[in-house]
Design an enzyme around this catalytic site. Structure first.
Site, short mmCIF file in Angstrom:
data_model
loop_
_atom_site.label_atom_id
_atom_site.label_comp_id
_atom_site.label_asym_id
_atom_site.label_seq_id
_atom_site.Cartn_x
_atom_site.Cartn_y
_atom_site.Cartn_z
N ARG A 1 0.81 -1.23 0.00
CA ARG A 1 0.00 0.00 0.00
C ARG A 1 0.83 1.28 0.00
NH1 ARG A 1 -4.46 -1.65 4.39
NH2 ARG A 1 -5.51 -3.22 3.13
N CYS B 1 -10.07 -1.29 5.29
CA CYS B 1 -11.53 -1.14 5.43
C CYS B 1 -11.92 -0.04 6.42
CB CYS B 1 -12.15 -2.47 5.86
SG CYS B 1 -11.30 -3.23 7.25
N SER C 1 -16.03 -9.45 11.17
CA SER C 1 -15.59 -10.01 9.88
C SER C 1 -14.30 -9.35 9.43
CB SER C 1 -16.68 -9.87 8.81
OG SER C 1 -17.06 -8.51 8.68
N GLY C 2 -14.01 -8.17 9.93
CA GLY C 2 -12.74 -7.50 9.64
C GLY C 2 -11.55 -8.29 10.17
N GLU D 1 -4.24 -0.96 13.10
CA GLU D 1 -5.37 -0.30 12.42
C GLU D 1 -5.32 1.22 12.51
OE1 GLU D 1 -6.90 -2.51 10.86
OE2 GLU D 1 -8.99 -1.98 10.49
N HIS E 1 -18.58 -1.33 9.35
CA HIS E 1 -17.79 -0.45 10.22
C HIS E 1 -18.50 0.90 10.33
CE1 HIS E 1 -14.79 -3.46 10.11
NE2 HIS E 1 -13.84 -2.87 9.42
N ASN F 1 -17.67 -3.41 5.53
CA ASN F 1 -16.21 -3.65 5.51
C ASN F 1 -15.77 -4.74 4.55
OD1 ASN F 1 -17.56 -5.26 7.63
ND2 ASN F 1 -15.54 -6.16 7.92
#
Ligand SMILES: NC(=O)c1ccc[n+]([C@@H]2O[C@H](COP(=O)([O-])OP(=O)(O)OC[C@H]3O[C@@H](n4cnc5c(N)ncnc54)[C@H](OP(=O)(O)O)[C@@H]3O)[C@@H](O)[C@H]2O)c1
Length: 361
Positions: free
Chosen positions: A118, A158, A187-188, A210, A251, A336
Site C-alpha cells: 500500500r 476497510c 468479519s474484519g 489499524e 464499520h 467492511n
C-alpha cells in the site's frame, strides 16, 4: 459469446476470498477460473477446503465448488491459467510483497486487499469514486518491475472507507483536522461472532496496526502524481481510535473535523448530495448509483440497517451536528467486506479493465 476475463482468487478459502467468490457469481466481465490458498488447503476441491468454514450466507457457487484448490505460491502455473488475480491472504508483509510482485512479474495484474504494497509510491491505492486517476502511475510501476502487462493495484484498509468518502467532498473548504473513532465488525478479523467468544458482551479497544493505517492511508488517497510517483497530501492532520465491536459486518465511524473556511451545515449536506463520481467510474457494473447518502433520522445510520446500502458499496452518513471542540461531527457507515474489501477490489478491477490496464491474455 465473448469470453469473460479469467480470474484467480489467491486466499480463496478466507473471509475475503469467500466474499470475492460470492460477489463474482454472474459478474458480467469476470469469471472465477482458479482458486488458491496456502499449501495446507491445496489439492482438494474448493468445497472440501472450506468445509466447516464457509462463512457466507449464500451457497458456494456451483461453478466454483469442484475447482481444485491450488497452492498460491505456484505462481508460474497459476499465471498460465488466468488473466489477472485478486489477492487477499494472511501472510506476513515481506512474503506478501514478494508473492504479489512475483505475480506481477509473471505478467499477471494483482488487485490486492493486503497492506504489504500500500505504501509503495508507484502502486495505486484506489477508491475509484475518489482517486481513479492514480491508475496512471501503473506505467511507472511497470518500468520498475520491467513488465508489459503485470502490475499491482491495492485497495485501502476497510477502516477508512466510512469516513474518507464523506470528507472528500469537503476538501476544497480546507479540512484541517479530523478525529475519527471507528467501531469495527468482527468479519474484519476474518471471523464470525460464533468464532469470537471474547467479543460477546464486550468491546475490545485494540486492533493491531489499524490506527496507523487509518491515519496514513487517507493522505495517499488524497495525494497526487508528481515526478512519477504518488505524493501524499500533507493535510489534514488525522487522529483515530479503532475499536472492535460485537457486530458481524459493517464499520461505523464517529467523525469530528475542522474546516479552514467554515461553511454552513446546509452547504455540507449539499456537497454530499452533489458529489459527482467521474464518468469513467459511473458506468462500471459495481459502482453504486448513489455513492453518498445522508439520512435525517436522529438514530441513523445504524450498522445493521445501513451496511447493505447500494449492495454494500454505498456510504451512509447521518447526525451532522455542531461540536464544542471541532467545527462539526457526523456518523457514517460502510460495509467492511464489500466496500472495504472484495467489492472495492472488484470495482477497481472493473476500472482497470475499462481503461485498458487489464486485458485478456
Ligand atoms: N476481513 C476484512 O474485512 C478485510 C478487509 C480489508 C482487507 N483485508 C485483508 O485481506 C487479507 C485476507 O483477510 P481475511 O480476513 O480474508 O483473512 P483469512 O480469513 O484469515 O484468510 C486468509 C487466506 O489466506 C490464505 N493464505 C495463507 N497463506 C497463504 C499463502 N502462502 N499463499 C496463498 N494463500 C495463503 C489462507 O489459506 P488457508 O485457508 O489455506 O490457510 C486463506 O485463504 C488480509 O491481508 C487482510 O488484512 C481484510
Amino acid at each position: 459469446m465473448e469470453r469473460k476475463l479469467q480470474v484467480g482468487i489467491i486466499g480463496a478459502t478466507g473471509m475475503i476470498g469467500q466474499k470475492f467468490i460470492t460477489l463474482l457469481k454472474d459478474h458480467p466481465w469476470f469469471e472465477v477460473k482458479l482458486v488458491a490458498a496456502s499449501k495446507k488447503s491445496a489439492g482438494v476441491t474448493y468445497e472440501e477446503a472450506v468445509k466447516g468454514r464457509w462463512k457466507m450466507k449464500e451457497d458456494i457457487p456451483a461453478s466454483v465448488r469442484k475447482l481444485i484448490v491450488k497452492d498460491g505460491e505456484s505462481v508460474e502455473e497459476i499465471c498460465m491459467e488466468v488473466d489477472f488475480v485478486f489477492c487477499a491472504i494472511s501472510l506476513n508483509k515481506e512474503e506478501t510483497k514478494l508473492l504479489e510482485e512475483a505475480y506481477a512479474k509473471h505478467e499477471t495484474p494483482v488487485i490486492s486487499n493486503n497492506s504489504a504494497n500500500r505504501y509503495v509510491e508507484d502502486v495505486p491505492m484506489l477508491i475509484p469514486e475518489i482517486n481513479y486517476n492514480h491508475i496512471d502511475i501503473i506505467n511507472e510501476q511497470r518500468k520498475r518491475l520491467r513488465t508489459k502487462r503485470g502490475f499491482i493495484a491495492v485497495k485501502p484498509n476497510c477502516s477508512i472507507q466510512s469516513y474518507v468518502p464523506a470528507i472528500t467532498p469537503l476538501l476544497n473548504q480546507g479540512v484541517e483536522s479530523i478525529l475519527a473513532c471507528t467501531y469495527q465488525a468482527i468479519s474484519g478479523a476474518g471471523k464470525k461472532l460464533s468464532d469470537y467468544p471474547q467479543l460477546i458482551d464486550n468491546v475490545i479497544p485494540y486492533i493491531s496496526g489499524e490506527e496507523e493505517k487509518s491515519e496514513k492511508e487517507p493522505l495517499k488517497i488524497w495525494g497526487s502524481i508528481k515526478n512519477n510517483k504518488i505524493v501524499n497530501a500533507s493535510n489534514p492532520i488525522i487522529t483515530t481510535q479503532c475499536v472492535r465491536v460485537p457486530v458481524e459486518d459493517g464499520h461505523l465511524a464517529a467523525v469530528y473535523f475542522n474546516l479552514k473556511n467554515k461553511i454552513s451545515k446546509e452547504d455540507i449536506l449539499r456537497a454530499w448530495e452533489e458529489y459527482k463520481i467521474p464518468d469513467v467510474v459511473a458506468s462500471l457494473p459495481s459502482t453504486p448509483r448513489k455513492f453518498l447518502r445522508y439520512l435525517k433520522e436522529e438514530d441513523r445510520p445504524q450498522t445493521r440497517l445501513d451496511r447493505d446500502y447500494e449492495n454494500g458499496m454505498g456510504i451512509t452518513i447521518g447526525r451532522l451536528r455542531d461540536d464544542s471542540l471541532f467545527d462539526y461531527k457526523f456518523i457514517s457507515v460502510s460495509h467492511n467486506t464489500v466496500r472495504g474489501a472484495a467489492g472495492g477490489g472488484i470495482l477497481s478491477a472493473e476500472l482497470l479493465y475499462k481503461t485498458g490496464y487489464i486485458n485478456k491474455k
